[in-house]
Design an enzyme around this catalytic site. Structure first.
Site, PDB file in Angstrom:
ATOM      1  N   SER A 127      21.478   8.278 -40.718  1.00 19.80           N
ATOM      2  CA  SER A 127      20.318   6.778 -40.737  1.00 19.80           C
ATOM      3  C   SER A 127      19.591   6.657 -42.182  1.00 19.80           C
ATOM      4  CB  SER A 127      19.275   7.213 -39.176  1.00 19.80           C
ATOM      5  OG  SER A 127      17.939   6.820 -39.465  1.00 19.80           O
ATOM      6  N   TYR A 154      13.465  14.711 -36.880  1.00 21.05           N
ATOM      7  CA  TYR A 154      14.660  14.037 -36.709  1.00 21.05           C
ATOM      8  C   TYR A 154      15.432  13.297 -38.592  1.00 21.05           C
ATOM      9  CZ  TYR A 154      17.075   9.891 -36.466  1.00 21.05           C
ATOM     10  OH  TYR A 154      18.157   8.486 -35.981  1.00 21.05           O
ATOM     11  N   LYS A 158      18.965  14.652 -40.143  1.00 23.74           N
ATOM     12  CA  LYS A 158      20.344  13.726 -40.522  1.00 23.74           C
ATOM     13  C   LYS A 158      19.866  14.205 -42.472  1.00 23.74           C
ATOM     14  CE  LYS A 158      20.439  10.869 -37.182  1.00 23.74           C
ATOM     15  NZ  LYS A 158      22.048  10.948 -36.655  1.00 23.74           N
TER      16      LYS A 158
HETATM   17  C1  WQD Z   1      10.720  -0.760 -35.565  1.00 18.47           C
HETATM   18  C2  WQD Z   1       9.178  -1.727 -36.562  1.00 18.47           C
HETATM   19  C3  WQD Z   1       7.775   0.026 -35.385  1.00 18.47           C
HETATM   20  C4  WQD Z   1       8.214   0.008 -31.011  1.00 18.47           C
HETATM   21  C5  WQD Z   1      13.548   4.414 -35.478  1.00 18.47           C
HETATM   22  C6  WQD Z   1      14.871   5.394 -36.511  1.00 18.47           C
HETATM   23  C7  WQD Z   1      15.981   5.144 -36.204  1.00 18.47           C
HETATM   24  C8  WQD Z   1      16.578   4.774 -35.126  1.00 18.47           C
HETATM   25  C9  WQD Z   1      16.342   3.819 -34.359  1.00 18.47           C
HETATM   26  C10 WQD Z   1      18.257   5.593 -34.286  1.00 18.47           C
HETATM   27  C11 WQD Z   1       8.776  -0.928 -36.762  1.00 18.47           C
HETATM   28  C12 WQD Z   1       7.991  -1.849 -34.571  1.00 18.47           C
HETATM   29  C13 WQD Z   1       8.445  -0.476 -33.034  1.00 18.47           C
HETATM   30  C14 WQD Z   1       6.626  -1.182 -30.797  1.00 18.47           C
HETATM   31  C15 WQD Z   1       6.575  -1.947 -32.535  1.00 18.47           C
HETATM   32  N1  WQD Z   1      16.886   6.207 -34.546  1.00 18.47           N
HETATM   33  N2  WQD Z   1       7.315  -1.676 -32.964  1.00 18.47           N
HETATM   34  N3  WQD Z   1       5.922  -2.447 -31.156  1.00 18.47           N
HETATM   35  O1  WQD Z   1      11.229   3.317 -36.446  1.00 18.47           O
HETATM   36  O2  WQD Z   1      12.467   1.490 -36.999  1.00 18.47           O
HETATM   37  O3  WQD Z   1      13.676   3.553 -36.431  1.00 18.47           O
HETATM   38  O4  WQD Z   1      14.033   4.094 -34.477  1.00 18.47           O
HETATM   39  O5  WQD Z   1      18.846   5.034 -33.711  1.00 18.47           O
HETATM   40  O6  WQD Z   1      17.030   6.676 -37.435  1.00 18.47           O
HETATM   41  O7  WQD Z   1      13.356   6.269 -37.335  1.00 18.47           O
HETATM   42  O8  WQD Z   1      12.992   1.770 -35.029  1.00 18.47           O
HETATM   43  O9  WQD Z   1      12.177   0.149 -33.335  1.00 18.47           O
HETATM   44  O10 WQD Z   1      10.749   2.144 -33.391  1.00 18.47           O
HETATM   45  O11 WQD Z   1      10.490   0.537 -34.818  1.00 18.47           O
HETATM   46  O12 WQD Z   1       5.558  -2.887 -33.164  1.00 18.47           O
HETATM   47  O13 WQD Z   1       6.491  -0.617 -29.437  1.00 18.47           O
HETATM   48  O14 WQD Z   1       9.162  -2.036 -34.784  1.00 18.47           O
HETATM   49  O15 WQD Z   1       6.314  -0.144 -35.729  1.00 18.47           O
HETATM   50  O16 WQD Z   1       8.203  -0.965 -38.095  1.00 18.47           O
HETATM   51  P1  WQD Z   1      12.163   2.224 -36.131  1.00 18.47           P
HETATM   52  P2  WQD Z   1      11.747   1.300 -33.865  1.00 18.47           P
END
Ligand code: WQD
Length: 346
Positions: A127, A154, A158
């Site tokens: 990731s 997490y 990785k």
């Molecule tokens: C994306 C953006 C949040 C939810 C993580 C892991 C990565 C992968 C995907 C597994 C961020 C914003 C999110 C919400 C929001 N994991 N957000 N409201 O954190 O970039 O990546 O998940 O495969 O390895 O690190 O993904 O979708 O949680 O967040 O505003 O209800 O959306 O702040 O900026 P992330 P995410």
């Protein structure tokens, strides 16, 4: 004779889409999954799409004896794609030992068995989290960017798993590995037969967004609009899951055909484009015609401000490129959510 591929975590979001593309490419797929975060009915979906039901073993990769039983039952495995892992950033902070035990033990067991059973190579699901928050001069981030201290257990698993693979191969293990560093996988298969279906309240953006759009959730919280970005919200590299799945097929071909230049290769798998959360929301509303109810709230602990990939190496060396637009990916996510409603699933 079809080459046999073992896909761990194959009933999961990315694993199921990758199984479809492997079958489309002519591979014989064996899925192992402990079903801790997915459902066996995904196998019906895969069969509906490709006409081929993958072999399935409900096994936990941490159970070495059970895992070895799979290698015995399905001889001649050419390669492994290892997806099986716990992957919720927030949960990993609350339950670090679960993450270290599950994510590390499962990989170690696979690596132990590979030479014994003549398995040539492994593709590891890594990731962009390993980069942490890249320095401004390192955006878009390349594979050579410095690995930063992980923001969560997490992300740390990785990083540790990448090091385990490197050390094991450096020690002389007769296997090869391709490490794929994903950015943000989104969307669903164009048939809307399989897609992302997290258990409970979704932690990540797209499922929460589409569940809000269809009325399951009253409002989407946007975690912060006071970041140092054009519109204040975080920036990510959102990649369509089918494009991501096809990157695995390209990587597996590279391994089974012995084309990998080094025993360990690392590729960023993204679109190369940075898109902000608010831009994504606006795009969703534009392509679906659905007005989304959202509000700006405080930042989420551990969030990276902005990260997107330099994907030249995957394009030029792996010979793979993401071809779908954000519009298409978001439309597929919406079609999937509507299908779930029509099928009475949620
Ligand atoms: C994306 C953006 C949040 C939810 C993580 C892991 C990565 C992968 C995907 C597994 C961020 C914003 C999110 C919400 C929001 N994991 N957000 N409201 O954190 O970039 O990546 O998940 O495969 O390895 O690190 O993904 O979708 O949680 O967040 O505003 O209800 O959306 O702040 O900026 P992330 P995410």
């Amino acid at each position: 004779m079809k080459k046999r591929i073992l896909v761990t975590g194959g009933t999961g979001f990315i694993g199921s889409h990758t199984t479809v593309e492997l079958q489309n490419a002519g591979y014989d797929v064996v899925i192992i999954d402990n079903l801790s975060n997915s459902d066996a009915n995904v196998l019906d979906g895969i069969e509906k799409i490709t006409g081929i039901r993958p072999a399935f073993e409900q096994v936990d990769c941490c159970d070495l004896a059970a895992l070895e039983g799979v290698f015995k039952k399905y001889p001649g495995i050419s390669g492994i794609i290892h997806f099986a892992a716990s992957k919720a950033v927030g949960e990993s902070v609350e339950k670090p030992l679960k993450y270290y035990e599950n994510n590390i033990m499962s990989l170690v067991n696979l690596l132990k068995l590979m030479p014994e059973y003549g398995v040539k190579g492994i593709i590891f699901s890594s990731s962009c989290t390993v980069y942490g928050q890249p320095d401004p001069e390192n955006l878009p981030v390349t594979e050579e960017a410095p690995i930063k201290t992980a923001e969560s257990p997490y992300g740390n698993t990785k990083q540790i798993n990448e090091e385990i693979i490197q050390d094991y191969i450096k020690s002389g293990a007769n296997i090869s590995a391709i490490i794929l560093r994903y950015f943000n996988p989104i969307g669903a298969h164009p048939t809307a037969i399989i897609g992302e279906l997290p258990n409970g309240v979704p932690a990540n953006l797209i499922p929460y967004l589409t569940q809000t759009a269809i009325g399951i959730r009253p409002c989407l919280s946007v975690f912060g609009d006071d970041y140092d970005t054009p519109d204040g919200s975080c920036i990510r590299d959102f990649i369509y899951v089918v494009d991501l799945a096809k990157a695995h097929v390209a990587a597996m071909a590279r391994i089974v055909e012995g084309k990998n230049a080094d025993p360990v290769e690392i590729f960023n798998v993204g679109t190369g484009n940075g898109v902000s959360v608010l831009q994504l929301i606006n795009t969703f509303e534009k392509v679906t015609g659905v007005k989304l109810n959202y509000k700006i709230v405080a930042r989420r602990a551990g969030d990276i401000e902005k990260v997107w990939g330099n994907v030249d190496k995957a394009n030029n060396v792996l010979g793979w490129k993401a071809v779908h637009t954000l519009d298409e990916a978001l439309l597929s996510a919406w079609k999937w959510q509507q299908q779930l409603r029509e099928r009475g699933i949620m």
